[in-house]
Design an enzyme around this catalytic site. Structure first.
Site, PDB file in Angstrom:
ATOM      1  N   LYS A  63       0.080   4.413  -2.362  1.00 56.28           N
ATOM      2  CA  LYS A  63       0.996   2.936  -1.631  1.00 56.28           C
ATOM      3  C   LYS A  63       0.231   2.360  -0.606  1.00 56.28           C
ATOM      4  O   LYS A  63      -0.194   3.079   0.545  1.00 56.28           O
ATOM      5  CB  LYS A  63       2.373   3.747  -1.116  1.00 56.28           C
ATOM      6  CG  LYS A  63       3.218   2.741  -0.356  1.00 56.28           C
ATOM      7  CD  LYS A  63       4.666   3.677   0.198  1.00 56.28           C
ATOM      8  CE  LYS A  63       5.568   2.643   0.690  1.00 56.28           C
ATOM      9  NZ  LYS A  63       6.832   3.243   1.200  1.00 56.28           N
ATOM     10  N   ARG A 107      12.397  -4.667   3.330  1.00 53.56           N
ATOM     11  CA  ARG A 107      12.734  -4.260   4.701  1.00 53.56           C
ATOM     12  C   ARG A 107      14.108  -4.971   5.195  1.00 53.56           C
ATOM     13  O   ARG A 107      14.935  -4.035   5.738  1.00 53.56           O
ATOM     14  CB  ARG A 107      11.615  -4.183   5.589  1.00 53.56           C
ATOM     15  CG  ARG A 107      10.575  -3.297   5.204  1.00 53.56           C
ATOM     16  CD  ARG A 107       9.309  -3.495   6.078  1.00 53.56           C
ATOM     17  NE  ARG A 107       8.363  -2.451   5.643  1.00 53.56           N
ATOM     18  CZ  ARG A 107       6.952  -2.543   5.988  1.00 53.56           C
ATOM     19  NH1 ARG A 107       6.491  -3.651   6.741  1.00 53.56           N
ATOM     20  NH2 ARG A 107       6.299  -1.775   5.475  1.00 53.56           N
ATOM     21  N   LYS A 157       2.153   0.481   9.728  1.00 53.66           N
ATOM     22  CA  LYS A 157       2.362   1.543   8.933  1.00 53.66           C
ATOM     23  C   LYS A 157       0.808   2.021   8.560  1.00 53.66           C
ATOM     24  O   LYS A 157       0.575   2.753   7.567  1.00 53.66           O
ATOM     25  CB  LYS A 157       3.305   1.590   7.635  1.00 53.66           C
ATOM     26  CG  LYS A 157       4.554   1.390   8.427  1.00 53.66           C
ATOM     27  CD  LYS A 157       5.799   1.565   7.044  1.00 53.66           C
ATOM     28  CE  LYS A 157       7.085   1.418   7.373  1.00 53.66           C
ATOM     29  NZ  LYS A 157       8.224   1.807   6.297  1.00 53.66           N
ATOM     30  N   LYS A 209       1.891   1.148  -5.677  1.00 52.47           N
ATOM     31  CA  LYS A 209       2.686   0.156  -5.075  1.00 52.47           C
ATOM     32  C   LYS A 209       2.059  -0.555  -3.998  1.00 52.47           C
ATOM     33  O   LYS A 209       1.228   0.020  -3.221  1.00 52.47           O
ATOM     34  CB  LYS A 209       3.988   0.866  -4.417  1.00 52.47           C
ATOM     35  CG  LYS A 209       4.958   0.141  -3.702  1.00 52.47           C
ATOM     36  CD  LYS A 209       5.936   1.062  -3.100  1.00 52.47           C
ATOM     37  CE  LYS A 209       7.025   0.083  -2.488  1.00 52.47           C
ATOM     38  NZ  LYS A 209       8.154   0.771  -1.698  1.00 52.47           N
ATOM     39  N   SER A 225       9.393  -6.146  -3.521  1.00 55.78           N
ATOM     40  CA  SER A 225      10.217  -7.098  -3.015  1.00 55.78           C
ATOM     41  C   SER A 225       9.491  -8.393  -3.047  1.00 55.78           C
ATOM     42  O   SER A 225      10.187  -9.838  -3.394  1.00 55.78           O
ATOM     43  CB  SER A 225      10.975  -6.751  -1.912  1.00 55.78           C
ATOM     44  OG  SER A 225      10.149  -6.510  -0.893  1.00 55.78           O
ATOM     45  N   TYR A 233      13.208  -5.332  -9.859  1.00 58.76           N
ATOM     46  CA  TYR A 233      14.504  -5.563  -9.669  1.00 58.76           C
ATOM     47  C   TYR A 233      14.965  -6.764 -10.713  1.00 58.76           C
ATOM     48  O   TYR A 233      15.933  -7.164 -10.970  1.00 58.76           O
ATOM     49  CB  TYR A 233      14.557  -6.545  -8.146  1.00 58.76           C
ATOM     50  CG  TYR A 233      14.037  -5.755  -7.160  1.00 58.76           C
ATOM     51  CD1 TYR A 233      14.844  -4.978  -6.488  1.00 58.76           C
ATOM     52  CD2 TYR A 233      12.648  -5.559  -6.436  1.00 58.76           C
ATOM     53  CE1 TYR A 233      14.533  -4.087  -5.565  1.00 58.76           C
ATOM     54  CE2 TYR A 233      12.278  -4.944  -5.658  1.00 58.76           C
ATOM     55  CZ  TYR A 233      13.138  -4.004  -4.863  1.00 58.76           C
ATOM     56  OH  TYR A 233      12.597  -3.108  -4.054  1.00 58.76           O
TER      57      TYR A 233
END
Length: 332
Positions: free
Chosen positions: A202, A212, A225, A256, A282, A321
């Site tokens: 990731k 988010r 992060k 990811k 997303s 999605y």
């Protein structure tokens, strides 16, 4: 006198593209509904379906509406969903105790869906970011995201999800050692059949922004992060991470984001041969939807082409999605 024409090569590669029937015979990869996992966002309340502004067509749902979405997925033939909780700042704490509360939104949704749509596989998310007032996947101590204490919390979170009835645990936190710790705890608690789909590679990506927003983490996040998610410049490191997670007990592994990291998907599949998944995140979704809404691309065709790219790169399945829209087209 006619000019001399050199003989044409014997191999005319267009022969195998001349009709739908022939193209189907030689097609190397196939996308089916069985390849899809549908990410869903659960929130508090009853009878609620609210749109996520940065993700057109994506909604946050209360538990009762999650059950309806799960039934829709099963009716379309989608084999699995993945549940992510939306939490407002008033629900977040420093100790992240909501993450392993048996009555949190995600665990209530798991139980409700299992009661009504038992044939559907349920995947969960294991990370503290949606319960953390700091927005990070791990505990923050004096500005540092601490590893080992976070792993202990992730184990409790995973056990609560398994007790609720989850089929697949999805650690997305990128803490060191969490797969082995979760696997050992699941075995000890009698959850030997609960699977782990590790977010093994990731990346610290800018493609996560709309997500988010969807889980309420944008305003909570302090800093970035980069100390625990991967550097986008690295690929060999991804193989080391995947190898470690498989050795620690992961049944499946994830890359990811998806489309910007298809090279990683291919390397992982070729190297390990393990079930390999990718998350069409997303930002990828939002870009395709925005371009389609502006009339710049054919949205359906680009959607299916993007999903086929994952199959061509060696993926066994895709979190997307687009799952219900793609399923309707694939079901014809």
């Amino acid at each position: 006198m006619k000019p001399t024409v050199a003989p044409f090569p014997a191999a005319r590669l267009r022969r195998t593209r001349q009709s739908p029937a022939i193209r189907g015979l030689v097609r190397q990869n196939t996308l089916t509904v069985d390849d899809l996992i549908w990410p869903l966002f659960v929130r508090s309340g009853d009878g609620i379906e609210e749109h996520v502004p940065s993700m057109p067509g994506v909604m946050r749902r209360s538990v009762d509406k999650m059950v309806e979405a799960a039934r829709e997925a099963a009716d379309l033939g989608i084999p699995a969903i993945c549940i992510f909780p939306y939490t407002g700042m008033e629900e977040r704490t420093e100790d992240c105790a909501g993450a392993w509360d048996p009555q949190n939104h995600a665990n209530r949704a798991i139980r409700a869906i299992k009661a009504e749509v038992p044939e559907l596989a349920i995947m969960t998310d294991v990370a503290l970011d949606t319960y953390n007032i700091n927005g990070h996947d791990g505990f923050v101590v004096e500005g540092e995201i601490v590893n080992d204490a976070t792993v202990e919390a992730l184990v409790m979170m995973a056990l609560a999800q398994a007790e609720a009835g989850a089929d697949i645990i999805g650690p997305s936190d990128m803490m060191d050692g969490r797969i082995g710790a979760i696997r050992a705890a699941l075995e000890q608690a009698g959850h030997q059949d609960v699977m782990i789909l590790s977010y093994a590679a990731k990346y610290a990506s800018a493609f996560y922004g709309p997500f988010r927003d969807a889980v309420g983490a944008s305003s909570a996040l302090t800093g970035d992060k980069k100390t625990y998610q991967m550097d986008p410049a690295n690929s060999d490191e991804a193989l080391r991470l995947v190898e470690r997670d498989l050795r620690e007990g992961a049944d499946m592994v994830m890359v990811k984001p998806g489309l910007p990291y298809l090279d990683i998907c291919r390397r992982v599949k070729d190297t390990f041969g393990a079930p390999t998944f990718a998350y069409q995140v997303s930002g990828e979704y939002a870009m395709i939807k925005a371009a389609a809404q502006n009339g710049w691309i054919d949205g359906d065709r680009v959607m299916l082409e993007s999903l086929m790219a994952f199959k061509r790169a060696g993926c066994d399945g895709i979190l997307t999605y687009f799952a219900p829209a793609a399923a309707r087209l694939l079901n014809g």
